[in-house]
Scaffold this active site. Structure first.
Site, PDB file in Angstrom:
ATOM      1  N   SER A   1       3.041  37.565 -38.281  1.00 46.79           N
ATOM      2  CA  SER A   1       2.065  38.060 -37.317  1.00 46.79           C
ATOM      3  C   SER A   1       0.686  37.964 -37.952  1.00 46.79           C
ATOM      4  O   SER A   1       0.511  38.337 -39.118  1.00 46.79           O
ATOM      5  CB  SER A   1       2.374  39.500 -36.923  1.00 46.79           C
ATOM      6  OG  SER A   1       1.467  39.920 -35.911  1.00 46.79           O
ATOM      7  N   GLU A   2      -0.299  37.457 -37.218  1.00 49.58           N
ATOM      8  CA  GLU A   2      -1.595  37.132 -37.823  1.00 49.58           C
ATOM      9  C   GLU A   2      -2.310  38.330 -38.407  1.00 49.58           C
ATOM     10  O   GLU A   2      -3.189  38.183 -39.255  1.00 49.58           O
ATOM     11  CB  GLU A   2      -2.511  36.378 -36.854  1.00 49.58           C
ATOM     12  CG  GLU A   2      -2.548  36.906 -35.443  1.00 49.58           C
ATOM     13  CD  GLU A   2      -1.604  36.125 -34.539  1.00 49.58           C
ATOM     14  OE1 GLU A   2      -0.388  36.153 -34.812  1.00 49.58           O
ATOM     15  OE2 GLU A   2      -2.075  35.522 -33.567  1.00 49.58           O
TER      16      GLU A   2
END
Lengths: 218, 229, 229, 218
Positions: free
Chosen positions: A53-54
């Protein structure tokens, strides 16, 4: 939740399952916000696939139970998530090194349009009355080893989203490797778009008619 | 004697003036320095430029500063959210300038400021309208765009624990932009859950060394909740 | 199933071929992947380009590879040491090419490779002979030099602990170039003191996430000692 | 140990102590290899001054006792050191962010020559029979908020090292803020070199005669 109406072929969940089938054991994957998040629920239990997840998570797990709930542990869509055993946290710039530096095996992204040469438009409709918002879309499109686009094949009024040239502002050019729609799985190759699989009940003729870009049928 | 601790949030944000560029940590509500944002609101400063991933949500922190017309310009990657009505309103009115940057480029530009670089080339956004007016260059057959450092006058960051020297640890995904923003501002101001004694933080586990931190204030647990799934 | 662990150092270095570019961790003897270097020596490959901060010392690791004429080119910041006689000899003979880079630029160039950047501008070295032949640019009144990414075919790194996914922690100042080199190579090979179970490393304390690691081998404690003061 | 012969003025230890006197409480400092390391021993006990080492240490402590000894904990000169309570470790690129990004208050560097406009030459004699070796010298010279140069005022054969223009290859131009020699403390200002203090027994006339660059005496 957004309701998307599929006229033909696979449901969104079925498209998600079809994408999951193409993600090899041991892959590091980022699932874009929107439809692609559904791929997470469809991953085969016998494969170890790690989700990135960024916002600084590798090894993202499912929605928390009440006693697992951590208000600061959210995914890119701002929903509460968990961390798998073996997962790790890192800061945003390091997280985007993972995305931009070619370290993710697969990025699954939603799309407004994909062109015959793999151009992706997924961040802006070009409507000047809406504020622009890009998030990590361009970073994901440019940086992953493989980019899968997940979208409905046509707009609600029947216009093809698989096009000769994108009409919406580009996210990145020459980046999409595979296109997954309700009607077909299509590989983007240097010599054009090759149909890998058609959804049940979708004929080659129907698919060609529903697609603006030229297709090489399987 | 090095002591970065200050008594309260008002002392923490003192010296922020009209027109300042504020790097505000957080991704959505996770890691947002809500207490510091409230103190900036109380300070009454205006014409701020805020660099934050989003455009605020609801009625608190960044959204409150936008609502009260304190923000002249927002630099972000994704201003829209289900409840970013104050951003939408001020932007539509034309009273809030908006600069949208790809999220990784925004983070990398702040890192470049912290690292003393003069700028860098990246393929992200190079072949898009976000590169309009920017220098582009073909490097190894791929189009790149030149991006400049993005420094702040002040960074407002939320961390988990801090000691007297300003060494910081973070909690789970609230780390996000904090460590980078701490390096990129002239004055870095941090709110933490609580203070610990010097030596309580393992030297292998410190994420932000105190050299990047100017002021730390202890405010307790975060108040904001994520959306339910 | 993700399992980065391999049985021994020979399996760890398999696939390294003549002419490969190796990023070799370590600063002096601290963090040098001595066991992996020995395995590369046993492999018999030649014409290597080695990127390491120094030029080897004594008769082991990088010095041994240079002594045995396996290294065509050394890219480093500081090749001289009190016992870097093999570097000095091969360089004087003209059989070892040398490229000297400022230490921070060397590290930043590898990071740029790991981050997918096309290069960056830095003031370091811009007004010196190390910028000869390189593009320079005046940015905000200060001269900068353009530096390109420095990727490797393989990274050889020493860390402290690793789990099955290749997550790593390091020990004290042996961390040095390791985390950056892990990001910058096509194939990253790590020697560690020992393996631990998945979940034994705290997610907040992992320094190199496993995504950057391809192979890990457990070799025990480091063998090399620093100079006495 | 290298023996340096001082003809006049302060000893090396006295120069180190004089430099230490100019480092304020609360400073973050990097001491270059060679003579500058002696400044570490001279720091006033009533000031909290944190030493940075380019190989990833902030809060570096003195030489270890046998039971403190950690073979991997070395300083930039490759000597065994310790970590103070509150110190931290980080990787090399982050360490050079500290140096290059303007985060260090003071960098103390040895020098072959310093010019009237603050140019520093300290990494190469230009001798083509010696391999070049730069280490972190250029990073330290360019990145710190203030650069102190520590050197003997003249070469063994009496030639001034404080010059109109450096004859050796530059480390960086316009970077030195203060020059500390056995003869004097000199501030580098935009209008030239200002003598801040002369060592005991060193007259203004002697100092001027020993210095190639023009000086503004105190």
């Amino acid at each position: 939740m957004t309701q998307t109406h599929f006229v033909h072929g696979w449901s969104i969940d079925q498209v998600a399952a079809r994408i999951a089938q193409d993600i090899p054991d041991g892959s590091f994957v980022n699932l874009g916000i929107g439809q692609p998040t559904k791929v997470g629920d469809a991953l085969p239990a016998d494969r170890e696939i790690l989700l990135h997840s960024e916002n600084g998570i590798l090894g993202m797990g499912p929605t928390p139970t009440p006693d697992q709930f951590d208000p600061e542990l959210i995914n890119a869509g701002k929903m509460a998530v968990t961390l798998l055993t073996g997962g790790s946290y890192f800061h945003h710039t390091d997280s985007f090194m993972i995305m931009r530096g070619g370290h993710l095996d697969i990025s699954v992204l939603g799309a407004y349009e994909v062109s015959v040469n793999g151009d992706l438009a997924n961040w802006s409709t070009g409507d000047p009355t809406h504020p622009p918002a890009v998030g990590g879309a361009m970073d994901l499109a440019v940086g992953a080893k493989a980019v899968f686009a997940m979208l409905t094949h046509t707009t609600k009024d029947g216009r093809s989203k698989i096009v000769r040239e994108c009409s919406y502002p580009l996210t990145a050019s020459h980046v999409v490797d595979r296109i997954y729609t309700n009607l077909a799985v299509i590989a983007v190759q240097s010599d054009g778009l090759h149909v890998v699989e058609r959804a049940p009940g979708v004929s080659a003729e129907f698919l060609t008619a529903a697609t603006e870009a030229p297709l090489v049928q399987c | 004697m090095i002591d970065r601790r200050v008594a309260d949030v008002h002392e923490a944000v003192s010296g922020i003036t009209d027109g300042a560029v504020l790097l505000v940590g957080g991704f959505g509500n996770s890691g947002i320095p809500a207490y510091l944002c409230d103190a900036v609101l109380d300070l009454g400063v205006k014409d701020l430029t805020i660099v934050n991933n989003n455009g605020g949500s609801g009625e608190t922190d960044v959204a409150a500063l936008i609502r009260e017309n304190r923000v002249r310009k927002l630099i972000c990657s994704y201003p829209r959210a289900s409840n970013s009505h104050w951003f939408s309103r001020r932007w539509s009115e034309g009273t809030l300038e908006l600069e949208v940057i790809p999220q990784g480029t925004m983070s990398e530009r702040m890192r470049a400021a912290g690292a003393g670089l003069g700028g860098f080339f990246t393929p992200t956004g190079a072949d898009t309208e976000l590169a309009n007016g920017k220098e582009t260059r073909l490097i190894n057959g791929r189009l790149h765009v030149f991006e400049e450092p993005l420094p702040g006058d002040f960074a407002l960051v939320r961390a988990d624990l801090a000691d007297r020297w300003g060494n910081l640890t973070y909690h789970s995904a609230a780390r996000n932009f904090g460590p980078t923003m701490c390096t990129a501002a002239t004055t870095t101001i941090v709110e933490v859950r609580e203070f610990v004694e010097l030596g309580d933080l393992d030297p292998e586990h410190i994420i932000t060394p105190g050299i990047f931190v100017d002021r730390v204030v202890a405010v307790g647990a975060p108040t904001l909740m994520p959306k339910s799934a």
